[in-house]
Design an enzyme around this catalytic site. Structure first.
Site, PDB file in Angstrom:
ATOM      1  N   SER A   1      11.467   1.003  -7.699  1.00  0.00           N
ATOM      2  CA  SER A   1      12.244   1.623  -8.778  1.00  0.00           C
ATOM      3  C   SER A   1      13.735   1.356  -8.687  1.00  0.00           C
ATOM      4  CB  SER A   1      11.979   3.125  -8.792  1.00  0.00           C
ATOM      5  OG  SER A   1      12.288   3.669  -7.531  1.00  0.00           O
TER       6      SER A   1
ATOM      7  N   ARG B   1      20.824   5.175  -2.082  1.00  0.00           N
ATOM      8  CA  ARG B   1      20.594   6.559  -2.502  1.00  0.00           C
ATOM      9  C   ARG B   1      21.198   7.519  -1.488  1.00  0.00           C
ATOM     10  NH1 ARG B   1      14.299   6.546  -3.662  1.00  0.00           N
ATOM     11  NH2 ARG B   1      14.506   4.961  -2.043  1.00  0.00           N
TER      12      ARG B   1
ATOM     13  N   GLU C   1       1.748   8.290  -1.526  1.00  0.00           N
ATOM     14  CA  GLU C   1       3.031   7.687  -1.880  1.00  0.00           C
ATOM     15  C   GLU C   1       3.977   8.677  -2.544  1.00  0.00           C
ATOM     16  OE1 GLU C   1       4.713   5.366  -1.246  1.00  0.00           O
ATOM     17  OE2 GLU C   1       3.304   4.075  -0.226  1.00  0.00           O
ATOM     18  N   GLY C   2       5.230   8.282  -2.639  1.00  0.00           N
ATOM     19  CA  GLY C   2       6.166   9.006  -3.485  1.00  0.00           C
ATOM     20  C   GLY C   2       7.180   9.862  -2.762  1.00  0.00           C
TER      21      GLY C   2
ATOM     22  N   ASN D   1       8.221  -1.060  -0.133  1.00  0.00           N
ATOM     23  CA  ASN D   1       7.572  -0.777  -1.417  1.00  0.00           C
ATOM     24  C   ASN D   1       7.076  -2.067  -2.040  1.00  0.00           C
ATOM     25  OD1 ASN D   1       8.445   2.196  -1.807  1.00  0.00           O
ATOM     26  ND2 ASN D   1      10.356   1.134  -1.333  1.00  0.00           N
TER      27      ASN D   1
ATOM     28  N   LYS E   1       4.086  11.247   8.303  1.00  0.00           N
ATOM     29  CA  LYS E   1       4.025  10.719   6.942  1.00  0.00           C
ATOM     30  C   LYS E   1       2.587  10.592   6.485  1.00  0.00           C
ATOM     31  CE  LYS E   1       8.396   8.289   6.788  1.00  0.00           C
ATOM     32  NZ  LYS E   1       9.074   7.117   6.231  1.00  0.00           N
TER      33      LYS E   1
ATOM     34  N   ARG F   1      10.803  -3.683  -2.483  1.00  0.00           N
ATOM     35  CA  ARG F   1      12.052  -3.078  -2.005  1.00  0.00           C
ATOM     36  C   ARG F   1      11.810  -2.509  -0.622  1.00  0.00           C
ATOM     37  NH1 ARG F   1      13.253   1.631  -4.938  1.00  0.00           N
ATOM     38  NH2 ARG F   1      12.788   2.775  -3.025  1.00  0.00           N
TER      39      ARG F   1
ATOM     40  N   LYS G   1       1.677   2.850   4.195  1.00  0.00           N
ATOM     41  CA  LYS G   1       2.320   3.258   5.447  1.00  0.00           C
ATOM     42  C   LYS G   1       1.456   2.871   6.651  1.00  0.00           C
ATOM     43  CE  LYS G   1       5.230   6.809   3.586  1.00  0.00           C
ATOM     44  NZ  LYS G   1       4.693   6.773   2.190  1.00  0.00           N
TER      45      LYS G   1
ATOM     46  N   GLU H   1      10.456   2.252   4.743  1.00  0.00           N
ATOM     47  CA  GLU H   1       9.183   1.788   4.183  1.00  0.00           C
ATOM     48  C   GLU H   1       9.388   0.504   3.384  1.00  0.00           C
ATOM     49  OE1 GLU H   1       7.416   4.432   1.332  1.00  0.00           O
ATOM     50  OE2 GLU H   1       9.263   4.707   0.203  1.00  0.00           O
TER      51      GLU H   1
END
Lengths: 514, 514
Positions: free
Chosen positions: A231, A490, A407-408, A226, A403, A208, A349, A224
């Site tokens: 998810s 989102r 992750e997350g 993924n 950054k 994604r 990243k 970014e």
């Protein structure tokens, strides 16, 4: 006759059939003794009365209490953008929309475990609450939407090509390795695979790529890529369905065209990709294994065709050496890994920042148009050994995001903290700077939005982030699948001091092509 | 990358695509330091290891904690019927089934409000839990199933014909009226309609006739005919879907054929009937109104074409005179009532008992075959002025059930209480006896069953009750719809001292044609 379960199945299935209203004449457990007959016109004929409900002016008695609507006053409230009557929705219509979306979410599985309920997340089917989502789709320019979709297969290809270049991965991440224990462990596994000459003939990527639309430059910029555990393919499809259903049901009142919400089939496309990888593995007795965080079910004694990692992307997923051993073992196996260790590393990243350097994309892509398209969506990305940029970021920290490799989301550094952190790193002169990259801060459009969480509708100014799912599958000889697979939108309250929307008060959304 | 919502959408959508297993290698928040690598065979090749999961004997580490399986030891446990290995299911398979049905229920809206959560039932989408249901469909003879289906249109017709016979309703319920305040109020409205000569040209019935299969006589016997607020058309469809899905997924392990679970489209058929009634009313601007118990939404200033009563069947639905005035007003209106006051009264237990008297069915049905079919499903039904039966019931109370006129189940009198109540009524010599009917007690087959409630699987002996939905719609000139519309199967622990399954620990079920 009623055994007293509360359920809405019938009435909701009906709302699509013709026009419906519902009214409470029998207020169980309510002590209000208002007169429901006043809700009807008093035009009684001898044999027949045309039943009509009262005028809106006297609706207070019947006003809905399903789904509380709450306004949160933010700083933006006092600024130039007026919050009231977003989309021209009055409070009565808003109550109906809120009620309907909440009922819809229960009936269609747009649900998550409610962390307030003890057994939730441990026992399925218990302690469910609607997922947080935006009441309405976010307006998004069609041209930028198409641009993001076109990029999906190109990023799929980049991830695959990068995954094959073991030296590039090891070299790019060599400094990160020294300061980031987690990345270091992943690189160790990767090294072992390089040593034994492990080949991944069947490669599956479920990716994604996330973007924001920079308001001033009107540029779609990548946040970014993924490559592990991308998810929300399931919930994002449901939110699109919810919004389409709502726009259809309230066509007259909202004046919006549900066909302008793009179709979203990410969950079935991802399932299709996993199934195709399973087929490619060519052992009818083998299974697809999901590696997940909470305790789940198990099947004994079966060969594994495909390993899907829904966990394993965070250091906390490896509380002991056992998990690392398991990860290594899986990497050694002939199963199709989604992702392989190389794909996993390709999504870091640091690699994103390396790809943005001049002449690096050219190592992985031949087509010049593709290269131009990809470069166009790259925000400014720099390593911390770029002293000019570091100096600029200390002077104008508001234009940068720091950054960490970790992750997350939620770990990013913004504003004055960028300056402080950079100054500290300069002072300490350790290698810790290799744990970060600097990125141009993106300022997306801020729009008034209704955000639904825990049954409550909040009205606030919000920013949005668009994710485009991509699926890539190939074997030794051929690319079997390289496709854009739907989207995730989102939306997040903009009063937060963070620029990204992955963390914090983010809700699921869909997009309305403008 | 994960914002930490717990959700199962992806993996569950996938379970239909090919064969899947899932495994927890990253036990978040778990302190167990067991070795997950032991879950794989140690057959490492240089480049590739065939990954397989361990033998069932060593599964304890990975054993699932989703959906606790609990055994309740009942008295039956010690009787002749062995409880273990129902359907030949071992505990590992059971765990998987339990997990899968719980996940399915979350994803497909097989949910109800959890009364343990404060806002549940007030705010939709909050505090949801899976509906209570049986893990597997209950075996049911195909011939009896067909018999029940065939009866549906006949009972539809009976209800309609009875509703037109105002004198029959008033006369049959005249003694009940004296002792049952609620029925009395309904009869008052009914009288007023008779006085003003109110005609219901468009009549809509959404009924459910409930049956039990008497084990010794192998007779399908009617429990009651519901003419108002026939519940669970939505959830019953979902349970059928759930069971079909489960039988398909575990075809090899269970050896059951999902095609033997009859199709169930009750919710869409009921919606169709309501939509057709709306069409028949012929006012495109009019709406369908749902009268419900909890506070719900409202639409102002609209004509009502169809009024569906999801509430109004219980005395508690009328806490003040206002509700009775509203009910009267609705009855006076030209809207299609579902049900009209006459339909409502036609569904009383007293009318059920009156219809069972010799030569009464003949007043409402012409077709002799239909009469014979209906009579065959009538259990013994008597009024309390039948002194021979009352004497017999005092001597052998275990063969009778005393049913009060009051609706909602759970108020029935069984066993020694039948004797005590009858003796008290004889002593008091009031008219209170008119508030009851006596019914032959039915002894359905008791079968070992897995009952799912609140995320827990209980194993127990249970009895089942089959409900068949029927929809009836006609106008002045023609019958527009007279159909069987699907079914509701409810299963209840048999150790209860009650014979019926409407109240108490009842779960939703489907049927497997044997």
């Amino acid at each position: 006759m009623g055994v007293g379960y509360s359920t809405c199945s019938l009435s909701s299935s009906l709302t699509h059939t013709s026009r419906f209203a519902s009214i409470t004449l029998f207020p169980h457990k309510s002590k209000s003794h208002t007169n429901p007959t006043s809700k009807f016109s008093q035009n009684h004929h001898q044999n027949s009365t045309k039943t009509t409900m009262s005028q809106p002016s006297s609706l207070s008695f019947l006003a809905v209490k399903c789904g509380r609507v709450e306004e949160i006053k933010t700083q933006e409230e006092n600024s130039s953008k007026p919050m009231s009557h977003v989309h021209g929705i009055d409070s009565e219509l808003l109550q109906r929309l809120v009620n309907d979306v909440l009922v819809w979410s229960s009936l269609h599985g747009l649900l998550v475990g409610d962390t307030n309920v003890q057994r939730s997340g441990k026992v399925p089917g218990v302690g469910m609450v609607h997922a947080p989502f935006a009441l309405l789709p976010i307006s998004f320019p069609e041209s930028h939407w198409r641009q993001a979709c076109e990029l999906a297969p190109i990023f799929n290809e980049i991830a695959d090509r990068v995954s094959l270049d073991g030296n590039f991965l090891q070299h790019s991440l060599s400094r990160t390795k020294k300061v980031d224990v987690f990345t270091s462990r992943l690189l160790d596994i990767h090294s072992k695979m390089l040593e034994i000459g492990k080949k991944e003939d069947i490669r599956l990527g479920l990716l994604r790529s996330d973007y924001m639309l920079d308001e001033k430059t009107k540029l779609l910029l990548q946040i970014e890529l993924n490559t592990i555990s991308s998810s929300f393919p399931g919930l994002s499809c449901l939110v699109s369905e919810l919004h389409r259903s709502l726009l259809n049901q309230y066509k007259e009142q909202l004046g919006l065209d549900s066909r302008r919400i793009p179709g979203n089939s990410s969950v079935s496309r991802f399932a299709e990709a996993l199934a195709k990888a399973w087929t490619e593995y060519n052992n009818p007795r083998a299974v697809v294994m999901f590696v997940v965080q909470p305790a789940e079910r198990n099947i004994g004694g079966q060969a594994i065709a495909v390993i899907y990692f829904r966990a394993g992307y965070a250091p906390t997923d490896y509380p002991s050496e056992s998990e690392w051993k398991a990860r290594l073992l899986m990497e050694q196996s002939s199963a199709v890994k989604c992702p392989s260790i190389s794909y996993h590393l390709a999504g870091t990243k640091k690699i994103q920042q390396e790809l943005a350097k001049p002449n690096v994309l050219e190592r992985f892509l031949e087509n010049k148009d593709d290269i131009a398209k990809v470069r166009k969506c790259f925000a400014g990305l720099w390593s911390l050994d770029d002293s000019i940029i570091v100096k600029d970021a200390i002077e104008k920290p508001e234009f940068y995001v720091m950054k960490p490799q970790r992750e997350g989301g939620g770990n990013n550094i913004y504003g004055d903290d960028v300056r402080k952190t950079l100054l500290r790193l300069q002072e300490e002169r350790t290698e810790e700077d290799a744990a970060y990259i600097l990125m141009q801060r993106i300022f997306p459009t801020i729009a008034p939005t209704f955000l639904m969480r825990d049954g409550i509708c909040h009205k606030d100014h919000a920013v949005s982030e668009l994710g485009i799912y991509g699926a890539y599958l190939r074997n030794k000889d051929n690319v079997i699948m390289n496709e854009e697979c739907g989207y995730l939108m989102r939306t997040k309250v903009s009063s937060s001091n963070e620029g990204g929307v992955a963390a914090g008060f983010a809700v699921l959304d869909s997009l309305y092509l403008a």
